[in-house]
Design an enzyme around this catalytic site. Sequence first.
Site, PDB file in Angstrom:
ATOM      1  N   LYS A 110      38.749   0.795 -38.513  1.00 28.19           N
ATOM      2  CA  LYS A 110      37.385   0.860 -39.064  1.00 28.19           C
ATOM      3  C   LYS A 110      37.142  -0.240 -40.099  1.00 28.19           C
ATOM      4  CE  LYS A 110      35.864   5.018 -37.436  1.00 28.19           C
ATOM      5  NZ  LYS A 110      35.780   6.440 -37.461  1.00 28.19           N
ATOM      6  N   LYS A 192      37.276   2.470 -25.358  1.00 25.83           N
ATOM      7  CA  LYS A 192      36.998   3.866 -25.684  1.00 25.83           C
ATOM      8  C   LYS A 192      35.517   4.016 -26.074  1.00 25.83           C
ATOM      9  CE  LYS A 192      37.026   6.833 -29.435  1.00 25.83           C
ATOM     10  NZ  LYS A 192      37.149   7.104 -30.828  1.00 25.83           N
ATOM     11  N   LYS A 195      30.861   5.329 -31.189  1.00 28.69           N
ATOM     12  CA  LYS A 195      29.651   4.856 -31.878  1.00 28.69           C
ATOM     13  C   LYS A 195      29.883   3.478 -32.467  1.00 28.69           C
ATOM     14  CE  LYS A 195      29.264   9.227 -33.348  1.00 28.69           C
ATOM     15  NZ  LYS A 195      30.168   9.819 -34.182  1.00 28.69           N
TER      16      LYS A 195
HETATM   17  N1  AQP Z   1      35.740   8.219 -26.062  1.00 26.42           N
HETATM   18  C1  AQP Z   1      36.242   9.406 -26.350  1.00 26.42           C
HETATM   19  N2  AQP Z   1      37.072  10.019 -25.466  1.00 26.42           N
HETATM   20  C2  AQP Z   1      37.588  11.241 -25.734  1.00 26.42           C
HETATM   21  N3  AQP Z   1      37.311  11.943 -26.865  1.00 26.42           N
HETATM   22  C3  AQP Z   1      36.499  11.372 -27.754  1.00 26.42           C
HETATM   23  N4  AQP Z   1      36.041  11.799 -28.944  1.00 26.42           N
HETATM   24  C4  AQP Z   1      35.255  10.836 -29.486  1.00 26.42           C
HETATM   25  N5  AQP Z   1      35.166   9.791 -28.643  1.00 26.42           N
HETATM   26  C5  AQP Z   1      35.928  10.087 -27.550  1.00 26.42           C
HETATM   27  C6  AQP Z   1      36.369  13.072 -29.549  1.00 26.42           C
HETATM   28  O1  AQP Z   1      35.166  13.693 -29.985  1.00 26.42           O
HETATM   29  C7  AQP Z   1      35.475  14.518 -31.101  1.00 26.42           C
HETATM   30  C8  AQP Z   1      34.496  14.292 -32.207  1.00 26.42           C
HETATM   31  O2  AQP Z   1      34.625  12.985 -32.647  1.00 26.42           O
HETATM   32  P1  AQP Z   1      34.232  12.544 -34.087  1.00 26.42           P
HETATM   33  O3  AQP Z   1      33.171  13.379 -34.631  1.00 26.42           O
HETATM   34  O4  AQP Z   1      35.445  12.357 -34.910  1.00 26.42           O
HETATM   35  O5  AQP Z   1      33.622  11.217 -33.752  1.00 26.42           O
HETATM   36  P2  AQP Z   1      34.411   9.970 -33.497  1.00 26.42           P
HETATM   37  O6  AQP Z   1      35.759  10.095 -32.912  1.00 26.42           O
HETATM   38  O7  AQP Z   1      34.394   9.326 -34.797  1.00 26.42           O
HETATM   39  O8  AQP Z   1      33.454   9.416 -32.407  1.00 26.42           O
HETATM   40  P3  AQP Z   1      33.171   7.955 -32.334  1.00 26.42           P
HETATM   41  O9  AQP Z   1      31.970   7.752 -31.515  1.00 26.42           O
HETATM   42  O10 AQP Z   1      34.415   7.235 -31.919  1.00 26.42           O
HETATM   43  O11 AQP Z   1      32.748   7.616 -33.815  1.00 26.42           O
HETATM   44  P4  AQP Z   1      33.264   6.470 -34.701  1.00 26.42           P
HETATM   45  O12 AQP Z   1      32.844   5.245 -34.004  1.00 26.42           O
HETATM   46  O13 AQP Z   1      32.537   6.708 -36.002  1.00 26.42           O
HETATM   47  O14 AQP Z   1      34.748   6.603 -34.799  1.00 26.42           O
HETATM   48  C9  AQP Z   1      36.901  14.197 -31.511  1.00 26.42           C
HETATM   49  O15 AQP Z   1      37.746  15.224 -31.071  1.00 26.42           O
HETATM   50  C10 AQP Z   1      37.199  12.916 -30.804  1.00 26.42           C
HETATM   51  O16 AQP Z   1      38.566  12.798 -30.483  1.00 26.42           O
END
Ligand code: AQP
Length: 323
Positions: A110, A192, A195
């Site tokens: 990040k 992957k 966001k």
């Molecule tokens: N691409 C993915 N494949 C499988 N699982 C995923 N998760 C997120 N992206 C994938 C799972 O969703 C749950 C919630 O995630 P979060 O709220 O922690 O959001 P995140 O992982 O931060 O999602 P993003 O889009 O990847 O956000 P950023 O970019 O901010 O990091 C989790 O269980 C996660 O594993």
Amino acid sequence: MRILSGIQPSGALHIGNYLGAIRQYVALQEGNDAYYFVADYHALTSVRDPALLRKYVSDVLIDLLSLGLDPDRVVLFVQSDVPETVELSWLLTSVTPMGWLEKCVSYKDKVQQGLPAEHGLFAYPVLQAADILLYDADLVPVGQDQKQHLEITRDVAERFNNVYGKKKEVFRLPEPYILDSVAVVPGLDGRKMSKSYNNTIEIFDEPAVIRKKVKKFVTDSTPVEAPKNPDTDPLFGLFKLFAKPEDRDEVERRYREGGIGYGEVKIRLGEALVETFAAARERRAEWVAHPERVAEVRAAGAAKARATARKVLDRARSACGLG
Ligand code: AQP
């Protein structure tokens, strides 16, 4: 079993969130004691507009309800409605070696993407450990990206137990629940879906927007007639997760034989996505029309979650000599 998982209100939920986590939330609400929360303390590391954060929290609650969480069966709550979380986080911080956090891939990733190197982002895995340990969770359904954080949760719990437990367990050690087939859902660029990579397909976008977005999926220049490998193609990787079995088999066969173009697969993927979420979209309109019901669910969830959290926090406070 006690199930626990959270999702950040840091933007609209995408199909990676759905397949990697939310679908398992819904399945595990049957026959288990499930707690699911909207992780707004965590979102503070990336959302700095208060009005927007409030909107995202409300949207994620509505989305989870629309996607099938049954508020009569699960405890659905907002993380900051349980301030005990932050106190436990400090108790855990006090026994967490810096080195464990320094090796976290997500933090480094990040910061590399341009997020400021702030303490909240660095200490994120400790807050996450508090989220999980506070509810005596047995099983935590997550995507692969959370595996390392789950390991830290277990390590921190063990360390606290060793330091303060006097042979008695203060915290229960949770297990991750990661399904191989959806551990890493690919985004529009094949990385992957995330966001921060701007490669997402949102669950509740309008059907026309979903169909249009899917067309942006990055593919190679293999011609229509040429055989393609479905095992390594990210577009097929996503299609097979949403297609009906007979469609999946047909497309897979035509990949191997040649004679299917990526354009056709994109159109069929768009249709499969719109169909998959059609019922949830209708339920969502109902929830949106009744904000008072959402507020009731939130308040009831907070009361139940706090009651559980208080007991575990008191156990931890007592173990380390507070109060
Ligand atoms: N691409 C993915 N494949 C499988 N699982 C995923 N998760 C997120 N992206 C994938 C799972 O969703 C749950 C919630 O995630 P979060 O709220 O922690 O959001 P995140 O992982 O931060 O999602 P993003 O889009 O990847 O956000 P950023 O970019 O901010 O990091 C989790 O269980 C996660 O594993």
